[in-house]
Design an enzyme around this catalytic site. Structure first.
Site, PDB file in Angstrom:
ATOM      1  N   ARG A 192       0.801  -1.225   0.050  1.00 11.04           N
ATOM      2  CA  ARG A 192      -0.151   0.131  -0.064  1.00 11.04           C
ATOM      3  C   ARG A 192       0.950   1.313   0.098  1.00 11.04           C
ATOM      4  O   ARG A 192       1.928   1.166   0.611  1.00 11.04           O
ATOM      5  CB  ARG A 192      -1.062  -0.057   1.333  1.00 11.04           C
ATOM      6  CG  ARG A 192      -2.104  -0.900   1.158  1.00 11.04           C
ATOM      7  CD  ARG A 192      -3.117  -0.613   0.273  1.00 11.04           C
ATOM      8  NE  ARG A 192      -4.310  -1.404   0.169  1.00 11.04           N
ATOM      9  CZ  ARG A 192      -4.396  -2.325  -0.758  1.00 11.04           C
ATOM     10  NH1 ARG A 192      -3.403  -2.675  -1.319  1.00 11.04           N
ATOM     11  NH2 ARG A 192      -5.425  -3.269  -0.822  1.00 11.04           N
TER      12      ARG A 192
ATOM     13  N   HIS B  55      -0.083   0.605 -10.082  1.00  6.25           N
ATOM     14  CA  HIS B  55      -0.823  -0.440  -9.320  1.00  6.25           C
ATOM     15  C   HIS B  55      -1.105  -1.533 -10.097  1.00  6.25           C
ATOM     16  O   HIS B  55      -2.292  -1.886  -9.990  1.00  6.25           O
ATOM     17  CB  HIS B  55      -2.298   0.345  -8.476  1.00  6.25           C
ATOM     18  CG  HIS B  55      -2.668  -0.517  -7.541  1.00  6.25           C
ATOM     19  ND1 HIS B  55      -3.098   0.249  -6.185  1.00  6.25           N
ATOM     20  CD2 HIS B  55      -2.578  -1.801  -7.070  1.00  6.25           C
ATOM     21  CE1 HIS B  55      -3.303  -0.646  -5.297  1.00  6.25           C
ATOM     22  NE2 HIS B  55      -3.205  -1.589  -5.787  1.00  6.25           N
TER      23      HIS B  55
ATOM     24  N   GLU C  54      -4.056   7.731  -5.307  1.00  8.65           N
ATOM     25  CA  GLU C  54      -3.922   7.239  -6.671  1.00  8.65           C
ATOM     26  C   GLU C  54      -5.258   7.719  -7.581  1.00  8.65           C
ATOM     27  O   GLU C  54      -6.302   7.830  -6.886  1.00  8.65           O
ATOM     28  CB  GLU C  54      -3.929   5.716  -6.485  1.00  8.65           C
ATOM     29  CG  GLU C  54      -2.676   5.049  -5.994  1.00  8.65           C
ATOM     30  CD  GLU C  54      -2.824   3.494  -5.824  1.00  8.65           C
ATOM     31  OE1 GLU C  54      -3.848   2.847  -6.195  1.00  8.65           O
ATOM     32  OE2 GLU C  54      -1.664   2.981  -5.691  1.00  8.65           O
TER      33      GLU C  54
END
Length: 322
Positions: A235, A283, A264
Site C-alpha cells: 500500500r 498499481h 492514486e
C-alpha cells in the site's frame, strides 16, 4: 431476485459479474462513483455490492440498511471499509485473499531486478541514441546481496521463495514472527530496524494499518544502505512518499521500485515522478489476465453465496452470517 450494485469498479466492463448474477437470477446495477456520499445516495435498495475502490463508512451502512447484506471487494485489502460498522448493520464483508500471490510476488521481484540493473534507464538511453552501459552505472547483481521481506503473509512468503531461488540471501520481518528465530524455510527473522539497516533490497508486503502508516518514514529510510533498493507492492502509505523522493534525489538510495502510491492515480506533482532511479508502475502488480478472472469470479461468487444463504469462502466478519 436480488439487486447487486457494482460500485467504484476497476474494470471497463462487468461481463463476468453480469453473467454470474443473471445465471443466479439476480439483477445488476452499474454505479460509477466511489465516494461514501455517492454510494449512500445511489446504492439505495441494493442487496449486495461488489466494489473495487468504494469507500464504505458508518454513514454508508446506515443509509443502505436494512436491505444491504454483503459488500464484496475485488481485492485483498479492506482499509476503505469500516468492518465494525458493517458488522453493526449485519452486513458481511468479503475479500479475495490469495488470488494475486504469484503475480504480485513476480512483480516485486521484477521491480527489484529492474532497479538493480537500471533496465528502464538503459532502455531510455538507447532510445536517445546513447549506446553505453556505463552511462547508467552503477549496475548490480543478485549474488552477494541480501533481500529483506517486510510482511510474511502469502505474498511475502512467495516473494522470499523467489528471491532465494535467484540467489539472494533472504531475511524477513513480520509482527507474527519472533526476531532471532527462523521460518520453516530457514529464513532468518530480524528486527525491522536491523532488516532495514542491513538489506540490499527491502520489499514491502504488509497491510496498511495505523501501525504501518509511514512505516518507512524519513528515519527508517535514513537507516538504509546507500546501495539499497526499496520495493513497494503493498500500500502506498506504508512509505512516506516525500521522504523517499528526497532520499533518492540526494543519492542516499540505489533506487526504488514503486507500484502503489499514497494517492492514486498519482498526481502530476507527486515527488516520486521526478525522483531519479525509480521504476514506477500504475498499481499493476495484482493483475495478470489469469489472476483478473480469478479475482472477479471469486468476488462475485462471495456476494451470490451470501444472498443465497451460503457461507462464502472468504468473509472478514463471519459472525454476521449466523
Amino acid at each position: 431476485m436480488a439487486t447487486v450494485a457494482i460500485v467504484g469498479f476497476d474494470f471497463p466492463e462487468a461481463d463476468i459479474e453480469c453473467a454470474m448474477c443473471e445465471n443466479a437470477g439476480h439483477t445488476v446495477r452499474m454505479l460509477d462513483g466511489r465516494s461514501p456520499e455517492f454510494i449512500a445516495r445511489h446504492a439505495i435498495g441494493a442487496d449486495a455490492i461488489i466494489s473495487s475502490y468504494g469507500v464504505f463508512t458508518e454513514e454508508v451502512f446506515a443509509a443502505l440498511a436494512p436491505t444491504l447484506r454483503v459488500v464484496s471487494r475485488t481485492g485483498t485489502g479492506y482499509d476503505e471499509i469500516d468492518i465494525a460498522a458493517a458488522s453493526a448493520h449485519d452486513v458481511a464483508v468479503c475479500n479475495v485473499p490469495g488470488y494475486g500471490t504469484e503475480v504480485v510476488s513476480d512483480h516485486a521481484i521484477m521491480l527489484a531486478l529492474s532497479c538493480l540493473r537500471r533496465v528502464n534507464e538503459q532502455d531510455a538511453a538507447i532510445r536517445r541514441g546513447v549506446w553505453d552501459y556505463a552511462a547508467t552505472r552503477p549496475l548490480g547483481q543478485v549474488r552477494g546481496r541480501r533481500f529483506g521481506v517486510v510482511g510474511m503473509g502469502a505474498i511475502g512468503r512467495a516473494c522470499a521463495r523467489k528471491a532465494a531461488g535467484l540467489g539472494f540471501e533472504v531475511v524477513c520481518w513480520s509482527r507474527s514472527l519472533r526476531p532471532g528465530s527462523c521460518t520453516p524455510e530457514g529464513w532468518k527473522v530480524l528486527e525491522l530496524a536491523e532488516l532495514a539497516r542491513t538489506s540490499d533490497v527491502v520489499s514491502l508486503h504488509t497491510a496498511l494499518t495505523p501501525e504501518t502508516f509511514h512505516l518507512f518514514d524519513a528515519r527508517m529510510l535514513a537507516s538504509m544502505k546507500r546501495e539499497a533498493v526499496l520495493v513497494n507492492t503493498s500500500r502506498g502509505a506504508v512509505v512516506d512518499t516525500a521522504a523517499l523522493a528526497q532520499a533518492l534525489r540526494e543519492d542516499r538510495l540505489w533506487g526504488a521500485g514503486i507500484d502503489v502510491f499514497e494517492s492514486e492515480p498519482a498526481s502530476p506533482d507527486d515527488p516520486l515522478l521526478s525522483a531519479p532511479h525509480t521504476v514506477l508502475t500504475p498499481h499493476a502488480a495484482y493483475w495478470s489476465e489469469e489472476s483478473g478472472v480469478e479475482l472477479r469470479t471469486r468476488a462475485c461468487q462471495a456476494a451470490i453465496d451470501v444472498l443465497e444463504g451460503r457461507r462464502p469462502v472468504d468473509c472478514l466478519n463471519p459472525e454476521v452470517l449466523s
